[in-house]
Write a protein that holds these residues in place. Sequence first.
Motif, PDB file in Angstrom:
ATOM      1  N   LYS A 168     -12.486  50.748   8.324  1.00  0.00           N
ATOM      2  CA  LYS A 168     -12.430  49.845   7.184  1.00  0.00           C
ATOM      3  C   LYS A 168     -13.183  48.569   7.533  1.00  0.00           C
ATOM      4  O   LYS A 168     -13.382  48.259   8.714  1.00  0.00           O
ATOM      5  CB  LYS A 168     -10.986  49.559   6.782  1.00  0.00           C
ATOM      6  N   HIS A 177     -13.427  50.942  -2.365  1.00  0.00           N
ATOM      7  CA  HIS A 177     -13.921  49.580  -2.156  1.00  0.00           C
ATOM      8  C   HIS A 177     -13.626  48.686  -3.349  1.00  0.00           C
ATOM      9  O   HIS A 177     -13.157  49.133  -4.399  1.00  0.00           O
ATOM     10  CB  HIS A 177     -15.424  49.602  -1.864  1.00  0.00           C
ATOM     11  N   ALA A 211     -14.217  44.359   6.106  1.00  0.00           N
ATOM     12  CA  ALA A 211     -14.116  43.238   5.187  1.00  0.00           C
ATOM     13  C   ALA A 211     -15.525  42.774   4.816  1.00  0.00           C
ATOM     14  O   ALA A 211     -16.404  42.689   5.676  1.00  0.00           O
ATOM     15  CB  ALA A 211     -13.335  42.093   5.830  1.00  0.00           C
ATOM     16  N   ARG A 244     -13.641  44.424   0.250  1.00  0.00           N
ATOM     17  CA  ARG A 244     -13.168  45.325   1.305  1.00  0.00           C
ATOM     18  C   ARG A 244     -13.668  46.744   1.038  1.00  0.00           C
ATOM     19  O   ARG A 244     -13.936  47.117  -0.108  1.00  0.00           O
ATOM     20  CB  ARG A 244     -11.633  45.364   1.367  1.00  0.00           C
ATOM     21  N   LEU A 301     -12.954  50.985   2.511  1.00  0.00           N
ATOM     22  CA  LEU A 301     -12.358  52.016   3.354  1.00  0.00           C
ATOM     23  C   LEU A 301     -13.323  53.196   3.348  1.00  0.00           C
ATOM     24  O   LEU A 301     -13.717  53.676   2.278  1.00  0.00           O
ATOM     25  CB  LEU A 301     -10.990  52.451   2.808  1.00  0.00           C
ATOM     26  N   TYR A 337      -6.114  47.303   1.729  1.00  0.00           N
ATOM     27  CA  TYR A 337      -6.740  47.191   3.053  1.00  0.00           C
ATOM     28  C   TYR A 337      -5.722  46.790   4.117  1.00  0.00           C
ATOM     29  O   TYR A 337      -5.741  47.302   5.246  1.00  0.00           O
ATOM     30  CB  TYR A 337      -7.853  46.156   2.955  1.00  0.00           C
ATOM     31  N   GLU A 338      -4.826  45.866   3.770  1.00  0.00           N
ATOM     32  CA  GLU A 338      -3.829  45.393   4.726  1.00  0.00           C
ATOM     33  C   GLU A 338      -2.748  46.435   4.990  1.00  0.00           C
ATOM     34  O   GLU A 338      -2.046  46.367   6.000  1.00  0.00           O
ATOM     35  CB  GLU A 338      -3.187  44.104   4.219  1.00  0.00           C
TER      36      GLU A 338
END
Length: 233
Positions: A138, A192, A140, A176, A178, A220-221
């Motif tokens: 992933k 995304h 940022a 972000r 993935l 994402y987190e």
Amino acid sequence: MIRVLLPSRSSAAITLALLLSACASATDRVPSTAPRPVREGANVEAFKPLGSNPIEMYSEKTDAGFNIPGVNIGKMNPEYVRQVVSYTTDEKPGTIIVDQKARFLYLVQPGGKAIRYAVGVGPVARAFNGGDAVIAKKAAWPRWIPTPDMVKRNPAHYGPNKDGVEGGPWNPMGARALYMHKDGKDTYYRVHGTNDPSSIGKAVSAGCIRLLNQDVMDLYERVSPGARIVIQG
């Protein structure tokens, strides 16, 4: 599509809360009768509770020095607000399931629940052809490079960026990304963000799964490399 008019900040949360309590859709599933525990070794971050205030969830943000515009939830379909829904599946908690036809992404939670995010997808001809993959990595504010097929298909649109676009608000990958791999190989499909919020709920992307920047930052987190992703339809 249902439109919600929120006259003030103080009444906004109350109005939207009432609407969300009645916004079950055909994609919601019957709750499981046997809650699933979080399995040993699972990514605990995947099961953190959601924020309770939609206005705050979709507010303007600054991230890595970049400005992310807020989303006007008064003009937002209530079903597209990030929320926990009842969802029955045999997939383990922490798995991502994307329903391309319904335009929703589910992050499976314990107890017959899932966090549901609205997504935009590619048209049938360019959509992921179903099946499972793995989130290999992933990033940022990812750099974006159109594939050779994209440049060939629309050279006027993609040609000027064939060497790539650096990460930032102008980048179509959003805040972000993935990266989906299958059998150890890059599928070139991504989960995304987007710099075009109007694309959410539509089949207009080049084939990837796109979310509002605020939503993809939340996802994402919660997701770690190695997570399973299942694409339906």
